[in-house]
Design a protein around this motif. Structure first.
Motif, PDB file in Angstrom:
ATOM      1  N   THR A  81      -0.039 -11.793   4.500  1.00  0.00           N
ATOM      2  CA  THR A  81      -0.437 -11.404   3.152  1.00  0.00           C
ATOM      3  C   THR A  81       0.457 -12.058   2.110  1.00  0.00           C
ATOM      4  O   THR A  81      -0.014 -12.530   1.066  1.00  0.00           O
ATOM      5  N   ARG A  82       1.764 -12.110   2.406  1.00  0.00           N
ATOM      6  CA  ARG A  82       2.696 -12.735   1.466  1.00  0.00           C
ATOM      7  C   ARG A  82       2.373 -14.223   1.290  1.00  0.00           C
ATOM      8  O   ARG A  82       2.430 -14.742   0.166  1.00  0.00           O
ATOM      9  N   ALA A  83       2.037 -14.896   2.368  1.00  0.00           N
ATOM     10  CA  ALA A  83       1.709 -16.318   2.269  1.00  0.00           C
ATOM     11  C   ALA A  83       0.516 -16.534   1.348  1.00  0.00           C
ATOM     12  O   ALA A  83       0.505 -17.452   0.504  1.00  0.00           O
ATOM     13  N   THR A  84      -0.496 -15.678   1.474  1.00  0.00           N
ATOM     14  CA  THR A  84      -1.664 -15.778   0.604  1.00  0.00           C
ATOM     15  C   THR A  84      -1.296 -15.443  -0.833  1.00  0.00           C
ATOM     16  O   THR A  84      -1.731 -16.109  -1.779  1.00  0.00           O
ATOM     17  N   GLN A  85      -0.483 -14.412  -1.004  1.00  0.00           N
ATOM     18  CA  GLN A  85      -0.040 -14.012  -2.341  1.00  0.00           C
ATOM     19  C   GLN A  85       0.732 -15.144  -3.022  1.00  0.00           C
ATOM     20  O   GLN A  85       0.494 -15.461  -4.197  1.00  0.00           O
ATOM     21  N   LEU A  86       1.652 -15.778  -2.295  1.00  0.00           N
ATOM     22  CA  LEU A  86       2.451 -16.858  -2.883  1.00  0.00           C
ATOM     23  C   LEU A  86       1.586 -18.073  -3.209  1.00  0.00           C
ATOM     24  O   LEU A  86       1.824 -18.765  -4.202  1.00  0.00           O
ATOM     25  N   LEU A 117       6.004  -8.180  -4.275  1.00  0.00           N
ATOM     26  CA  LEU A 117       6.105  -9.090  -3.142  1.00  0.00           C
ATOM     27  C   LEU A 117       5.750  -8.351  -1.861  1.00  0.00           C
ATOM     28  O   LEU A 117       6.323  -7.304  -1.548  1.00  0.00           O
ATOM     29  N   GLN A 118       4.804  -8.884  -1.114  1.00  0.00           N
ATOM     30  CA  GLN A 118       4.247  -8.181   0.034  1.00  0.00           C
ATOM     31  C   GLN A 118       5.058  -8.405   1.309  1.00  0.00           C
ATOM     32  O   GLN A 118       5.517  -9.513   1.574  1.00  0.00           O
ATOM     33  N   PRO A 119       5.267  -7.341   2.102  1.00  0.00           N
ATOM     34  CA  PRO A 119       6.096  -7.455   3.313  1.00  0.00           C
ATOM     35  C   PRO A 119       5.382  -8.127   4.486  1.00  0.00           C
ATOM     36  O   PRO A 119       6.045  -8.739   5.330  1.00  0.00           O
ATOM     37  N   PRO A 133       1.585  -4.510   3.137  1.00  0.00           N
ATOM     38  CA  PRO A 133       0.346  -5.106   2.668  1.00  0.00           C
ATOM     39  C   PRO A 133      -0.036  -4.600   1.294  1.00  0.00           C
ATOM     40  O   PRO A 133       0.425  -3.553   0.861  1.00  0.00           O
ATOM     41  N   LEU A 134      -0.854  -5.362   0.608  1.00  0.00           N
ATOM     42  CA  LEU A 134      -1.294  -4.969  -0.713  1.00  0.00           C
ATOM     43  C   LEU A 134      -2.151  -3.721  -0.627  1.00  0.00           C
ATOM     44  O   LEU A 134      -2.976  -3.587   0.260  1.00  0.00           O
ATOM     45  N   VAL A 135      -1.947  -2.807  -1.545  1.00  0.00           N
ATOM     46  CA  VAL A 135      -2.723  -1.576  -1.575  1.00  0.00           C
ATOM     47  C   VAL A 135      -3.456  -1.509  -2.901  1.00  0.00           C
ATOM     48  O   VAL A 135      -2.845  -1.454  -3.954  1.00  0.00           O
ATOM     49  N   HIS A 136      -4.763  -1.555  -2.846  1.00  0.00           N
ATOM     50  CA  HIS A 136      -5.585  -1.476  -4.046  1.00  0.00           C
ATOM     51  C   HIS A 136      -6.121  -0.055  -4.168  1.00  0.00           C
ATOM     52  O   HIS A 136      -6.507   0.547  -3.179  1.00  0.00           O
ATOM     53  N   VAL A 137      -6.110   0.484  -5.380  1.00  0.00           N
ATOM     54  CA  VAL A 137      -6.529   1.865  -5.596  1.00  0.00           C
ATOM     55  C   VAL A 137      -7.910   2.089  -4.991  1.00  0.00           C
ATOM     56  O   VAL A 137      -8.844   1.320  -5.207  1.00  0.00           O
ATOM     57  N   GLY A 138      -8.030   3.163  -4.199  1.00  0.00           N
ATOM     58  CA  GLY A 138      -9.302   3.520  -3.592  1.00  0.00           C
ATOM     59  C   GLY A 138      -9.530   2.882  -2.236  1.00  0.00           C
ATOM     60  O   GLY A 138     -10.485   3.205  -1.556  1.00  0.00           O
ATOM     61  N   ARG A 139      -8.633   1.965  -1.820  1.00  0.00           N
ATOM     62  CA  ARG A 139      -8.822   1.296  -0.544  1.00  0.00           C
ATOM     63  C   ARG A 139      -7.510   1.259   0.228  1.00  0.00           C
ATOM     64  O   ARG A 139      -7.277   0.388   1.045  1.00  0.00           O
ATOM     65  N   SER A 140      -6.634   2.221  -0.038  1.00  0.00           N
ATOM     66  CA  SER A 140      -5.295   2.186   0.527  1.00  0.00           C
ATOM     67  C   SER A 140      -5.299   2.140   2.041  1.00  0.00           C
ATOM     68  O   SER A 140      -4.589   1.342   2.656  1.00  0.00           O
ATOM     69  N   VAL A 141      -6.087   2.989   2.686  1.00  0.00           N
ATOM     70  CA  VAL A 141      -6.070   3.040   4.145  1.00  0.00           C
ATOM     71  C   VAL A 141      -6.580   1.732   4.723  1.00  0.00           C
ATOM     72  O   VAL A 141      -5.989   1.160   5.642  1.00  0.00           O
TER      73      VAL A 141
END
Length: 203
Positions: free
Chosen positions: A51-56, A45-47, A1-9
């Protein structure tokens, strides 16, 4: 999944939070680009399948919007690493790798928003920020009123399409349009010494 700084968990547990970040939290690089283009995770590219479907889907919208604004139809997937372009964001030092580019390309093709450039399948796209059938119809209508036989060079360079909205959009789109017209029985191509279609005749 996407990891944004400060919200990784949170992002690891709930990838939709990171996708929300992609949509709303980052400032736009420029008016040409959407806000999510400035977020580093967008270029990985998200595993997670959801999430990948939304990313694409976001990548598809980005490619279509940028290409339409630039009146650009050709998109080279094989551009060298580090070369400026849609898949490389030098300011945040991120670049979509080959696997990611192919995934975006396949998503565009599957959605009918792009076709592989004739002769360059797997390496270069014709981005259809308007439906290819619409472009083909405009070419057919434009040519019905004048020249019926033309070379691919004349079509690609705009000579055969002077005064048409398609003028100057390049050889990849020209070949894709002619291929569509031929597939629907409205044009016939003829070859030359170099192989491949060198010209076409309208029907």
């Amino acid at each position: 999944p996407l990891v944004h700084v400060g919200r990784s968990v949170q992002a690891l547990a709930r990838p939709e939070l990171a996708m929300a970040d992609l949509r709303t939290k980052a400032p736009a690089t420029a008016d040409l680009y959407p806000p999510h283009y400035d977020l580093p995770p967008f270029f990985t590219l998200q595993p997670n399948p959801e999430t990948r479907a939304t990313q694409l889907a976001l990548w598809r919208k980005t490619v279509l919007a940028v290409c339409a604004a630039r009146r650009q139809c050709a998109l080279d997937l094989a551009a060298p690493q580090g070369e400026p372009g849609l898949f490389h964001h030098p300011r945040i030092d991120r670049e979509l790798d080959k696997e990611g580019r192919v995934a975006v390309a396949e998503a565009l093709v599957a959605a009918g928003e792009a076709v592989w450039a004739p002769g360059h399948e797997g390496s270069r796209l014709v981005v259809c920020w308007r439906p290819l059938a619409e472009w083909a119809e405009e070419v057919a209508a434009h040519l019905r009123g004048g020249v019926r036989v033309f070379t691919m060079a004349e079509l690609a360079e705009g000579d055969a399409l002077e005064g048409s909205p398609l003028a100057g959009l390049g050889p990849d789109l020209a070949r894709a349009v002619v291929a569509h017209l031929e597939a629907t029985g409205r044009a016939q191509t003829f070859g030359g010494a170099g192989g491949g279609p060198q010209g076409a005749a309208g029907r």
